[in-house]
Design an enzyme around this catalytic site. Structure first.
Site, mmCIF file in Angstrom:
data_model
loop_
_atom_site.group_PDB
_atom_site.id
_atom_site.type_symbol
_atom_site.label_atom_id
_atom_site.label_comp_id
_atom_site.label_asym_id
_atom_site.label_seq_id
_atom_site.Cartn_x
_atom_site.Cartn_y
_atom_site.Cartn_z
ATOM 1 N N GLU A 104 3.178 -11.468 -4.309
ATOM 2 C CA GLU A 104 2.645 -12.229 -3.171
ATOM 3 C C GLU A 104 1.615 -13.286 -3.613
ATOM 4 O O GLU A 104 1.287 -14.176 -2.862
ATOM 5 C CB GLU A 104 2.033 -11.273 -2.139
ATOM 6 N N CYS A 163 0.873 -2.921 -6.757
ATOM 7 C CA CYS A 163 -0.406 -2.596 -7.390
ATOM 8 C C CYS A 163 -0.936 -1.260 -6.858
ATOM 9 O O CYS A 163 -0.364 -0.228 -7.127
ATOM 10 C CB CYS A 163 -1.392 -3.754 -7.191
ATOM 11 N N HIS A 210 1.708 -8.750 -8.851
ATOM 12 C CA HIS A 210 1.560 -9.165 -7.449
ATOM 13 C C HIS A 210 2.480 -10.337 -7.123
ATOM 14 O O HIS A 210 2.054 -11.494 -7.231
ATOM 15 C CB HIS A 210 0.122 -9.625 -7.199
#
Lengths: 726, 229
Positions: free
Chosen positions: B205, B86, B203
Site C-alpha cells: 500500500e 506487516c 507494504h
C-alpha cells in the site's frame, strides 16, 4: 515526601530556588510554604518552565506575519496553509535525560513534542530530530548514538508518525552533554484549534491518559541545572515512554475534539499536573481546585507532592463543557484510557489541592505567575574571529579531499540512522530523508509541506550574530531548494550556563542574528524551547540554536529533490563563486581547525537568489536542486550524483581552486536544468549571479578533466556510519 | 469489490491501506473496530500494519485474540480473501491462520527501506497481476520481520507453491545480502493452503501512487479487484 517534612534552607536549595527567590515565595504566601507548595514554586520558577534567563531576549524575536495564526506562548505555533487548514509545529529539547538514559530520554522527547502538537487539535503528520553527539572517538558516543536513534525510532514508529528528516552531528563539545531536539508538525482545521486558556467557573477539570507514577519527579529542575560526575544518579528522574498509550491518546483526543465537549486542553509535560493545571487557570484568570484522591495513580501511597510533580508520560488535562463528561468518558473508555474528573474551575484565583479530605496546598495563581523571576543576566559580546583568507588554508588534491569529506563522520550518509525510522507511514512522504528538506503531501490534497532542521554550531561559536543569521537563512534556503515557500520557524535554543556572561552573550547575539534573518526573509518564529545549562563540569557546548523550518508547496508534485534525473542536463550555480573557507567543513574535517569568521550572510542576496530559484522550480524548469552548505559546491555536486547514480563533469576556473570547490559562501544553489540558456538569461534579468558549470552524465564526478568514480565516492559515503556502529 | 480494514488499538497503517484501496479500486473500504464480533459482507479483509497493543508482548499476539479475529477466521474458512500486511502478517501467524512466526530482525534493528521482491507465484488473487519471477520494489518497515518455520513447514510451503514473495537482488536471486531481516529462505510473504490468505511483511500500500516514488503495489490491488469484481 509528605507535608510533615519541614522546609529548611537545605530543602529550599535542593529545590533550585535561590535565597532571593525564596524570599519572594514567603512574600507571596505570607507564611512558610509546606513542601508541596514549595515543590510547585520550584518547578514553576525553574528555568525550564519560566524562561527566566531567556525571556527578555526571546521577546525581541519577530513572531508575526499575516499567515501566523498563533505565535509563541501556546503549546505550539500555528500557521495558516489556506483552504481552512493550519500547520501546528514546535521543536523541543530532551538533552539531559537522553544523556543519562538515551533510549527513554529520546523516546519521551518525541512523545512530549507530539503531545504539544496534538493538544492543539492537530493530527501529527511528521517528526524531525536534530541530534548532536560528542566526538566520534569518545568512549560514550556510540552507546549514546545507538540508544538515542533506537529511542526516537521506537517511539515514532509505534505511534505511526513518519520521521522524515533531521540532523546528526559529532563534536567534542557535546561529549558530556548531547543534544536531542525533536520536532513535530501537525495538521488541523483552522476552526478546530484548541488552546490552553481555561474558562467557565464550575467547569469540570478532567484527567485523561496514563496513570500517574513516581517517575520523572523534578525533571524540570534537572533540566535547569548543570551536569556533573554524579549525573548518573539522576537516572530515576528520567521518564519512561509508552508510545502505544500515546497512539491511543492521539486517537481519543482527536475523536473528542471533533465534538464540542472541550473548552481547553493542555498536555502534562515538564512539571506534570502542576504546570498544566496552573497554566490553564492562569491564562484564564481563574482558580482551580483539584482533589488529588481522584487522580489515577499507578502505585499506592503517593503523596500530594509526588502526584503534583510526577512527570509520568502520556497524560492530558482538559476543561470540559458542563454536562459533557459522559460523551468524553465514552471516547476514552473506547480507547481504554483512564478518565477522571479531578477538579473544578473556581473564581478564587487560587490553586487549592485536597487530599484525604484535607487541603494540602493553597496558593495564589496570579501572584506566583506575575512574580516569576525574570533576569537581565549580564552578558558580554563574543570575540569575533577575523576573516581567514583562502590562501591561509592548505590546499589538498580535490579527489582526496572530497572522499574524506563525504566519507567522514560529518559528511557521510545518515542512512544508518534514518532507516531505523519509519519515514513512510501515513502514506504521504513525497521526499524521503537525505535531501535538503523532507516533503510530505497534505493528506487528500495536491499541496505539500516541506520541513527542515538546521544550524551550524561552529559558525555560531565563531560569531553568534552571523551564526544565528545563517541558521535561519539555511533553513529558509533548504525549504526553497525543494520549491517550498518558507512560512515560519520554531527555535530550539541550546546553550550553556547563562550565569556566565560569555554564554549569555552567545544567546543574546544569536537572537540578534536570528531576528535580522527572520525579518529579512519574512520567516517569523512561532514556537520554541530554550535549553540552558548544557554544561558538564563547567564545560559548555557549542552554542546551538537549532532552527526547525516549515514551508508550503502549492503543488507538491512540482517539488524537486537533490538527485539528478537525467544525463546531459546543464549544471548551473546560482550565487557567486566559492571564496570562504573560514569555519568550513574542509578546514575542520581535513585539518582539525576551527578558525576564522563564518561565511557572512547577505540577507538581500539570500532572498533574491532564493526567490529566483523557487520561481524556476515552480515553473518546472529545474530537475534537481541542492543548496550549497557544508563542504560547498563539490560536496553538493557529489551528493546530487550519489543520490542518482548519474555522474557530472564540472569546469571550475579561478585561483584558489580549493575555495572555489569547498568554500561555504552563503545564498547559493546548484541546479540541474534542461535549458541552461533560458535559465541564465532569466537570472541576468533578475540580477542573480548564475554560471553554467558543466553537465550531468557518466558514472564519475569530474572537475576540469580529473575524475573520481561515483562508485568509489558512494562506497566511502555509505561506509562510515555502519562501520562505526558495527 | 467490497473491502474491510480491521483496526486494532495501535494499528497505524489502517488509513494507508484504506487510501490505497480507494485510490486503486475507486471504493473506500469499511473500517472495522477490533471489538466488533461480526464483519459486514465483504470480499476482502485487510489486517493492516502498525503496533497492535504496542507489540509489547510478541508482535501480533494480543491482537490475535481480539473479538473480531474469530469472525476473520470464520470468513477466511469460507474463502473470503484476507491480506495481512506487516503487523497484519504477524497477527495472522499468531492467530494460526498462516504457519510460522515473525521473529526480531537478524540485526535487531527496525528497518525502513525499499526492498526488491521476487514474485514466486502468480497463482493467487493477490499475485495474479504479476508474472512469476518478476522483480518488484516494495518498502519494508518493521522490527520483527524475520520469518521462521521448521524445515518441514518450509518444504511444504515451497512444494505447494505457497511462497508468494522472496527478498531478492536486482536479478531476482534470493541472496543473503538481499535478505533484510534474516528470514528463512528469504521468505517475505506466504499464502494459506486455500490460497485465499496472504501474509507479507512488505507494504504494497505504500507504493501505489507515483507521487510516493513507485507503483509496484498497484497490480496487487488491481488483481484483487479483477478477481472479486
Amino acid at each position: 515526601m509528605n507535608n510533615s517534612v519541614a522546609v529548611t534552607p537545605e530543602i529550599v536549595a535542593e529545590h533550585g530556588l535561590s535565597p532571593s527567590e525564596y524570599q519572594r515565595v514567603l512574600e507571596i504566601m505570607g507564611r512558610t510554604p509546606n513542601i508541596t507548595e514549595l515543590g510547585i514554586f520550584s518547578v514553576m520558577w525553574s528555568e525550564h518552565c519560566s524562561y527566566k534567563s531567556s525571556k527578555k531576549w526571546l521577546k525581541t524575536l519577530p513572531t508575526k506575519a499575516p499567515w501566523v495564526i498563533c505565535g509563541p506562548g501556546e503549546n505550539a505555533g500555528v500557521v495558516d496553509l489556506g483552504d481552512g487548514q493550519a500547520a501546528i509545529f514546535k521543536m523541543e529539547s530532551h538533552n539531559h535525560p537522553s544523556f543519562i538514559e538515551p533510549y527513554q530520554g529520546a523516546a519521551t522527547g518525541v512523545g512530549g513534542i507530539l503531545r504539544d502538537v496534538f493538544t492543539m487539535g492537530a493530527r501529527p503528520v511528521a517528526n524531525l530530530n536534530a541530534l548532536r553527539f560528542g566526538a566520534a572517538d569518545h568512549p560514550k558516543t556510540r552507546h549514546l548514538v545507538a540508544g538515542v536513534v533506537a529511542g526516537v525510532g521506537g517511539y515514532g514508529n509505534c505511534v505511526g508518525v513518519p520521521t522524515v528528516g533531521g540532523e546528526v552531528q559529532f563534536h567534542p563539545s557535546y561529549n558530556g552533554n548531547i543534544l536531542v531536539n525533536a520536532m513535530t508538525i501537525g495538521l488541523a482545521d483552522t476552526d478546530k484549534i484548541f488552546y490552553s486558556e481555561a474558562s467557565g467557573v464550575g467547569n469540570p477539570v478532567v484527567y485523561v491518559g496514563s496513570k500517574t507514577g513516581r517517575d520523572g519527579i523534578h525533571g524540570a529542575t534537572m533540566a535547569s541545572a548543570e551536569f556533573s560526575e554524579d549525573s548518573e544518579e539522576k537516572r530515576p528522574t528520567v521518564q519512561v515512554g509508552d508510545p502505544f498509550t500515546e497512539k491511543l491518546l492521539i486517537e481519543a483526543c482527536l475523536e473528542l475534539m471533533a465534538t464540542d465537549a472541550i473548552v481547553a486542553i493542555q498536555d502534562m509535560g515538564a512539571a506534570g499536573l502542576t504546570s498544566s493545571s496552573f497554566e490553564m487557570a492562569s491564562k484564564g484568570g481563574l482558580g482551580v481546585e483539584l482533589d488529588l484522591d481522584k487522580v489515577p495513580v499507578r502505585e499506592t501511597g503517593m503523596t500530594a507532592y509526588e502526584i503534583m510533580l510526577s512527570e509520568s508520560q502520556e497524560r492530558m488535562l482538559m476543561v470540559l463543557q458542563p454536562g459533557k463528561e459522559g460523551v468524553a468518558k465514552a471516547v476514552f473508555d473506547k480507547w481504554e484510557l483512564d478518565f477522571a474528573v479531578i477538579g473544578v474551575l473556581t473564581d478564587t484565583g487560587r490553586m487549592v489541592l485536597k487530599k484525604d479530605g484535607a487541603v494540602v496546598a493553597d496558593l495564589p495563581i496570579d501572584p506566583l505567575a506575575q512574580a516569576a523571576p525574570e533576569y537581565d543576566r549580564p552578558w558580554v559580546p563574543g570575540t569575533k574571529q577575523p576573516l581567514l583568507a583562502a590562501n591561509d588554508v592548505p590546499a589538498k588534491a580535490w579527489p582526496e579531499a572530497l572522499k574524506a569529506l563525504v566519507g567522514g563522520p560529518d559528511g557521510c550518509s545518515r542512512r544508518w540512522v534514518w532507516e531505523q525510522y519509519d519515514h513512510m507511514v501515513m502514506g504521504d512522504t513525497v521526499q524521503r530523508p537525505g535531501g535538503d528538506a523532507a516533503v510530505i503531501r497534505i493528506h487528500g490534497s495536491k499541496k505539500g509541506l516541506a520541513a527542515t532542521s538546521d544550524v551550524n554550531p561552529r559558525y555560531v561559536a565563531a560569531d553568534a550574530v552571523e551564526g544565528g543569521k545563517q541558521a535561519v537563512a539555511e533553513a529558509w534556503r533548504n525549504l526553497t531548494a525543494v520549491g517550498a515557500t518558507p512560512l515560519a520557524i520554531t527555535d530550539n535554543m541550546n546553550f550553556g550556563n547563562p550565569e556566565r556572561p560569555e554564554i549569555m552573550g552567545q544567546f543574546v547575539e544569536a537572537c540578534q542574528g536570528m531576528s535580522e534573518a527572520c525579518i529579512a526573509l519574512d520567516f517569523p518564529v512561532v514556537s520554541g524551547n530554550v535549553s540552558l545549562y548544557n554544561e558538564t563540569n563547567g564545560q559548555g557546548i557549542l552554542p546551538t540554536p537549532t532552527i526547525g523550518g516549515v514551508g508550503l508547496l502549492p503543488e507538491v508534485e512540482k517539488s524537486v529533490g537533490i538527485a539528478f534525473t537525467a544525463p546531459g542536463e546543464a549544471l548551473v550555480l546560482i550565487g557567486g563563486p566559492g571564496t570562504h573557507l573560514g569555519q568550513s567543513l574542509y578546514l575542520y574535517a581535513l585539518f582539525g581547525r576551527s578558525e576564522g569568521a563564518p561565511p557572512p550572510v547577505d540577507l538581500a542576496a539570500e532572498r533574491r537568489n532564493g526567490d529566483f530559484v523557487r520561481g524556476l522550480i515552480r515553473d518546472g524548469r529545474v530537475s534537481a536542486c541542492h543548496d550549497l552548505s557544508d563542504g560547498g559546491l563539490l560536496v553538493a555536486a557529489a551528493e546530487m550524483a550519489m543520490a542518482s547514480g548519474i555522474g557530472a563533469a564540472l569546469a571550475v576556473e579561478g585561483a584558489d581552486l580549493h575555495a572555489r570547490l569547498f568554500g561555504e559562501d552563503q545564498g547559493r544553489y546548484l541546479l540541474a536544468v534542461a535549458d541552461a540558456a533560458a535559465v541564465l538569461a532569466a537570472a541576468e534579468a533578475a540580477g542573480v549571479p548564475a554560471q553554467r558549470l558543466g553537465e550531468t552524465g557518466g558514472d564519475a564526478l569530474a572537475v576540469n578533466g580529473e575524475a573520481v568514480a561515483l562508485a568509489d565516492l558512494k562506497a566511502a559515503h555509505e561506509a562510515w556510519f555502519p562501520a562505526y556502529m558495527a | 469489490m467490497k473491502a474491510a480494514v480491521i483496526v486494532f488499538p495501535g494499528s497505524n497503517c489502517d488509513r494507508d491501506a484504506a487510501t490505497a484501496l480507494a485510490h486503486v479500486t475507486g471504493r473506500a473500504p469499511v473500517m472495522v473496530w477490533h471489538r466488533e464480533a461480526d464483519l459486514p459482507e465483504v470480499d476482502l479483509i485487510v489486517v493492516p500494519g502498525g503496533f497492535s497493543y504496542g507489540d509489547y508482548l510478541r508482535s501480533g499476539a494480543m491482537a490475535a485474540h481480539s473479538p473480531i479475529m474469530a469472525a476473520v477466521k470464520a470468513r477466511a474458512e469460507k474463502g473470503v480473501r484476507v491480506l495481512g500486511i506487516c503487523n497484519g502478517f504477524q497477527v495472522l501467524t499468531e492467530a494460526g491462520m498462516l504457519p510460522g512466526v515473525l521473529m526480531r530482525n537478524r540485526k535487531l534493528k527496525f528497518i525502513c527501506r525499499d526492498v526488491l521482491l521476487k514474485v514466486e507465484t502468480s497463482n493467487s488473487d493477490f499475485t495474479a497481476g504479476y508474472n512469476a519471477g518478476q522483480v518488484i520494489r516494495i518498502p519494508v518497515a518493521h522490527h520483527d520481520g524475520n520469518y521462521f518455520a521448521e524445515a518441514a513447514v518450509l518444504d511444504r510451503l515451497e512444494d505447494e507453491d505457497r511462497v508468494a514473495f522472496r527478498y531478492c537482488d536486482a536479478e531476482g536471486h534470493a541472496t543473503a545480502e538481499a535478505n533484510p531481516n534474516g528470514s528463512q529462505r528469504n521468505i517475505a510473504g506466504i499464502l494459506s493452503e486455500k490460497r485465499n490468505v496472504l501474509g507479507m511483511m512488505p507494504h504494497p500500500e505504500r507504493l501505489a501512487d507515483p507521487l510516493l516514488g513507485g507503483t509496484d503495489g498497484v497490480p496487487m490491488f488491481r488483481a484483487l479487484l479483477k478477481a472479486l469484481g
